[in-house]
Design a protein around this motif. Structure first.
Motif, short mmCIF file in Angstrom:
data_model
loop_
_atom_site.label_atom_id
_atom_site.label_comp_id
_atom_site.label_asym_id
_atom_site.label_seq_id
_atom_site.Cartn_x
_atom_site.Cartn_y
_atom_site.Cartn_z
N THR A 1 -6.99 4.22 -4.40
CA THR A 1 -8.04 4.32 -3.37
C THR A 1 -8.24 5.76 -2.92
O THR A 1 -9.23 6.09 -2.27
CB THR A 1 -7.69 3.45 -2.15
N GLU A 2 -7.32 6.64 -3.25
CA GLU A 2 -7.49 8.08 -2.97
C GLU A 2 -6.60 8.81 -3.96
O GLU A 2 -5.48 8.36 -4.22
CB GLU A 2 -7.07 8.40 -1.52
N LYS B 1 -3.26 7.44 -2.89
CA LYS B 1 -3.19 6.15 -2.22
C LYS B 1 -3.40 5.06 -3.26
O LYS B 1 -4.35 5.12 -4.05
CB LYS B 1 -4.26 6.03 -1.13
N GLU C 1 -4.71 -0.54 -7.61
CA GLU C 1 -6.01 0.11 -7.45
C GLU C 1 -5.81 1.41 -6.70
O GLU C 1 -5.20 1.45 -5.62
CB GLU C 1 -6.97 -0.81 -6.69
N PRO D 1 -10.73 7.38 -7.19
CA PRO D 1 -10.72 6.17 -6.39
C PRO D 1 -11.48 5.06 -7.11
O PRO D 1 -12.54 5.31 -7.69
CB PRO D 1 -11.42 6.58 -5.10
N GLY D 2 -10.90 3.88 -7.07
CA GLY D 2 -11.49 2.75 -7.79
C GLY D 2 -10.83 2.51 -9.13
O GLY D 2 -11.05 1.46 -9.74
N GLN E 1 -3.25 0.72 -3.86
CA GLN E 1 -3.14 -0.64 -3.34
C GLN E 1 -2.58 -1.50 -4.46
O GLN E 1 -3.21 -1.58 -5.54
CB GLN E 1 -4.54 -1.12 -2.94
N ARG F 1 -8.50 1.08 -11.63
CA ARG F 1 -7.81 -0.20 -11.47
C ARG F 1 -6.94 -0.48 -12.69
O ARG F 1 -7.44 -0.67 -13.80
CB ARG F 1 -8.90 -1.28 -11.33
N GLU G 1 0.85 -1.20 0.00
CA GLU G 1 0.00 0.00 0.00
C GLU G 1 0.88 1.24 0.00
O GLU G 1 1.87 1.29 0.73
CB GLU G 1 -0.84 0.04 1.29
#
Lengths: 655, 655
Positions: free
Chosen positions: A470-471, A452, A468, A519-520, A454, A522, A441
């Motif tokens: 996330t922020e 952010k 991915e 966010p999201g 992942q 991918r 992360e």
């Protein structure tokens, strides 16, 4: 104990550099390949090392020194204090990522034992200066006093960079100040330590504390190399300690490999901090020339057992290679500095190659036995040994040993694995560079906001890496993903966003994805790890007329017990394989094919019978077709004592 | 002083063997190639060695011992007594062929100094047993006491075999009797010497004196190898001293090369004298396996510097080869024993190869500087050094040195050259076998009469050997002439009698001429020395994908300074050659051609530029054609410090 408010950081934190390293709060390895290894270091290797050092009396040296009962020779080699410091460093990095009460207690208890041995003037070494011992500074060539101090300081820097200004830092600063008293100023000693280490330690302490005086001392030590103050080593020269010519006049690394690489790392630190372009350029040239002509396919460095030293250009024998595990660790240190200073993906690529092959081959699966030196071809299987109660020599024997008289490698592996999360990514401006793929992360500041990510992957055991977001910052930022040289130009190489292909534009060996992330988002990167033949440059005499096999970042190795009759051939009977690794040649008509996630099937032919005089006949092969599965070099000798080779002869092209 | 009426002989005189060695009265080298070398030994090497040993205080050790003033450490290494004995042996063989008053005086003066140092009980060693010295027999592993005694005994045997039962013989017999007192009988010491030598010395003393007790002691020492009484050497095994397994259970030579070869020679002597077929067969197998897999193309043996030892099978690196000159001398000793025992020409062929290439490369033209170890590939030219006043280490450096701390090689060369006439021919029944070609005279008894032959040749610098019979038995007798493997089957190979071709029937690698010879019969043997490519077996990893060049018995070497642009190519400017030996590959389209009597012209191509990472690209060459003259390996580095290689890459066949 101090007024310092330590800045978080990784093992190297330059004031200025092309790429900016991450800090422990910005990155975390969450599991997977590297997570398992970090767990191995935290739960097994550290424990094993502490147990061995306790059992062999190395830790008791500190207690005896504190109690005033240490007279005469301390227990173990004269540099064993340093192993305690490397384990303290490993503990510090581990605690910085995964707080753990029990480990924290062990850490403080060990620091207390070390601190108690410090003398009033700051000197701290169990081997010198007491009644019946050699006087302090009486053996600059081989005494390792500053070397041990350097490792103590690096442990303290790890503690500072993980947010703690504690007793270890206090002890290390007193040691460093003692060094300055002894070695700087007009009346001071003029020497250097015969084993470089203090240079990068003091440079880092200067960075971590903001104290210029430590940087100045580091610079002085770097510049003193080449003063020829050390007595020539056994072979008649000072090359062994890099005291023959100045660092800034050195074109290629030479002499004892770990010493050379530690010194170059310290010189790189000094060059960056002092904005010394000439010195920086010299170190860069050394890296380039060493990689081009003095490095094994595994990333291993230092080809000769005599002096544990670099050979000449292209002197890279597979069967007598030394390629010490610690030299691999040291090479990673230097390449990391080159990556930060210059930004190119080639440095990260060598780091990966060296870690996965030269360094990770060392520890056994249980983290309680190690290779010290690393051969690349073992012709005769060693006999199994009970090594449960011995201190071993370090030569490459094909048997991992539980502990060594000089046990630098296990502790070096521990601190490297414990800090590995800090080597996988960097930032520059509005971009995050991913250099190594792992389950991890990231939470990095870009343009005043936070990105952010992942990252999930079974790599290096899989082709696929998923990132991915996330922020994300509101503005456009960039993700830069390293595309290994072996994946570039392959058919299956792809990068998708939500399943849609993205164009692959490589800059500095990295694919850039620049956009307003949400966010999201991918991303899926596919790095095809098709097996490939890799043929050495004909200058490398020792492996001319051979090829190696690689798959993804793995260098493959062949062991006797994986050789079997080819499909359709008569079955082989008997207890031993139908041929040893020394009796086969690669069948050029059969392309290597993948087996499982990390192995490769190859075709082999048996060499015809050896002649009574081996000069004059061209080689031929018997019609008997053989086949074998090659496995990652890293895993060799895990199934018991065996023979092994990486480079396989190609016989069809003899004269 | 003794009642012995010594029988004449050469360095090895078995009671029974397939071939019978000649005695000093049956053969004389009259000049030419080997005559010049015998002169070099007699006039230069012996004088140089005596001077060096005097100057460094090694001879004075005997005087101090005799005067009782030697306390504490003697001067030099603990085995320097042996160098004096090897020079005495060289003097004895020289005097046996060419009586010389001055040399005779020097010999007796030196013997007197040695004799004066002998203790009442017969012990004679300057390093042990006195006040402040280590006790006698306190270091069987490395003390070299029996080793030194062995060399003293061999010198005495040389004196006996050249017709003198003098003071040296008396001293040596007292030493040998002392050894028997210490090491035989129920109460005796059970050990062996960590450096074999006493075995063949005592066997030979037994033969020369007819005293069975010396042979029995030799046999005992041979059989004790494998008792594992010696403490394991540095690397953890007893292989270094051949004390790990019994000689009769040994399949291939291993450990320290000179030790292994001396022991095998002693075992061969014992096997012959004791009619021990099992032991004889074991030694023969060791010779075969060692020649097939552990011998350099030069005949050099012992590939690794660590332990000066044999490597594993096919571990024959060219660039770090040790191939100690003394191991070459020792290999000749063993092959000579195999030749006498088994009769085949292959032993004589290896003797020639080893002498001309591995041994004769050592001495400089003036006989006053030597190679100790012999590399087969030097990538970097060494810096010239003034070595006029130093004791050097023995490692292969590319510079011949005037003397060494361990100076076994110069003295071993001296005794070998001084006795070389005794290695060139043998008799069996009614036949004279010529194994080595030289300017020489033979007068051998065949069928109760005498065959006298005058051999004239510039070989190995010429193809032609002339043998003139000057006295012949009335009956039919045979001359057997060795036809080297490289000459067999060639077009120009011929043997004529008075110009008429004789049929060439080879038996055991020799052409037999059987007839009633008459004085004036003149045989001419032509051995075509066409240059030839010799490609190593693909098992030899270090030189796979290369070829060497040979011409006649010479192995050729390439030095930088002989590389130049090919004919028709643009001329090269600058002070250095257009390429180094490390940057070229053999042009397979150009056949090697002879130059002068011992050199060869070859075609070369320059390797294309080295890549930044040396794994993954197939090698290519630049269009720039080059050419070079290769000269005998023996003569390399005579024109100053340089780079050199024997095996030349063939690049066209990379994948």
């Amino acid at each position: 104990m101090s007024t310092l408010d330590p800045a978080l950081g990784g093992p190297v934190m330059p004031t200025r550099s092309a790429l900016t390293p991450l800090t422990p709060d910005q990155v975390r390895i969450t599991g997977g390949f590297w997570g398992d290894l970090q767990k191995l270091a935290a739960e097994e290797i550290i424990d094993h090392a502490l147990g061995m050092m306790e059992r062999h009396g190395w830790l008791a040296n500190f207690d005896r020194a504190a109690a005033g009962t240490l007279t005469g020779k301390a227990t173990g080699m004269w540099f064993v204090d340093s192993e305690t410091y490397k384990i303290l460093e490993a503990m510090a990095w581990t605690l910085g990522q995964h707080p753990n009460d029990e480990l924290e207690r062990k850490y403080h208890a060990l620091v207390a034992r070390v601190a108690a041995a410090q003398e009033p003037d700051g000197y701290l070494h169990t081997y010198f200066g007491r009644k019946g011992q050699q006087p302090r500074w009486s053996d600059m060539e081989l005494g390792h006093e500053l070397y041990c101090f350097g490792h103590l300081i690096q442990a303290a820097v790890a503690r500072l960079r993980t947010g703690h200004d504690d007793q270890l830092v206090h002890v290390a600063r007193r040691v460093a100040d003692h060094v300055l008293t002894e070695f700087s100023g007009p009346q001071a000693r003029s020497g250097i330590c015969g084993h470089a280490e203090i240079e990068m330690a003091l440079a880092e302490l200067g960075r971590a504390t903001g104290e210029q005086k430590y940087l100045d001392m580091a610079r002085t030590f770097v510049e003193r190399h080449g003063d020829q103050t050390l007595t020539p080593w056994q072979n008649g020269t000072r090359t062994y300690y890099q005291d023959d010519i100045r660092v800034r006049d050195t074109q290629v690394l030479a002499g004892h490999a770990v010493r050379a690489l530690y010194l170059a790392s310290g010189a790189a630190d000094v060059a960056l901090e002092c904005d010394d372009a000439e010195l920086a350029s010299a170190v860069h040239t050394q890296w380039q020339n060493t990689v081009a002509a003095r490095t094994y396919i595994t990333g291993g460095m230092g080809s000769t057992q005599i002096g544990e030293a670099f050979g000449e250009d292209f002197q890279l024998p597979a069967d007598t290679s030394y390629a010490e595990t610690c030299a691999g660790v040291a090479s990673v240190m230097l390449s990391w500095r080159m990556l930060l200073a210059h930004g190119g993906a080639e440095y990260a690529e060598l780091i990966e190659r060296t870690l996965l092959n030269n360094v990770l081959v060392s520890p056994a699966e249980d983290g309680r036995a190690f290779f010290y030196a690393n051969t690349h071809h073992l012709r005769t299987a060693p006999e199994a040994q009970d090594d449960s109660d011995a201190l071993h020599a370090g030569g490459g024997s094909g048997l991992r040993k539980s502990w060594f008289a000089t046990s630098c490698c296990p502790t070096n592996i521990a601190r490297t694995l414990a800090s590995i999360h800090l080597y996988i990514a960097t930032t520059r401006g509005d971009a995050l560079q991913i250099h190594q793929y792992a389950d991890a992360e990231f939470a990095v500041p870009l343009l005043g906001e936070t990105l952010k990510v992942q990252m999930s992957t079974a790599y290096p055991q899989s082709d696929r890496i998923v990132l991915e977001v996330t922020e994300a910052p509101a503005a456009e930022v960039a993700l830069e993903l390293r595309i290994p040289a072996w994946a570039q130009g392959t058919e299956g190489l792809s990068l998708t966003l939500h399943g849609d292909s993205l164009p692959l534009r490589l800059t500095d060996g990295r694919a850039e994805v620049r956009r307003r992330f949400t966010p999201g988002d991918r991303l899926t990167l596919t790095l095809p790890r098709e097996p490939r033949l890799v043929c050495p440059d004909p200058r490398i005499d020792a492996v001319r007329g051979t090829c190696a096999v690689e798959r993804g970042p793995w260098v493959m190795a062949l062991e006797d017990l994986d050789i079997e009759p080819a499909e359709g051939a008569p079955p082989h009977t008997g207890d031993t394989p139908p041929a040893t690794v020394n009796e086969v040649s690669l069948d050029p008509a059969i392309a290597p094919s993948p087996v499982g996630e990390d192995s490769v099937r190859i075709g082999l032919q048996r060499l015809s019978a050896a002649p009574s005089w081996p000069y004059g006949q061209a080689g031929t092969t018997d019609p008997e077709p053989l086949t074998a599965v090659m496995r990652p070099y890293r895993t060799w000798a895990r199934r018991g004592p065996t023979t092994m080779r990486i480079f396989l002869p190609r016989v069809t092209d003899t004269a």
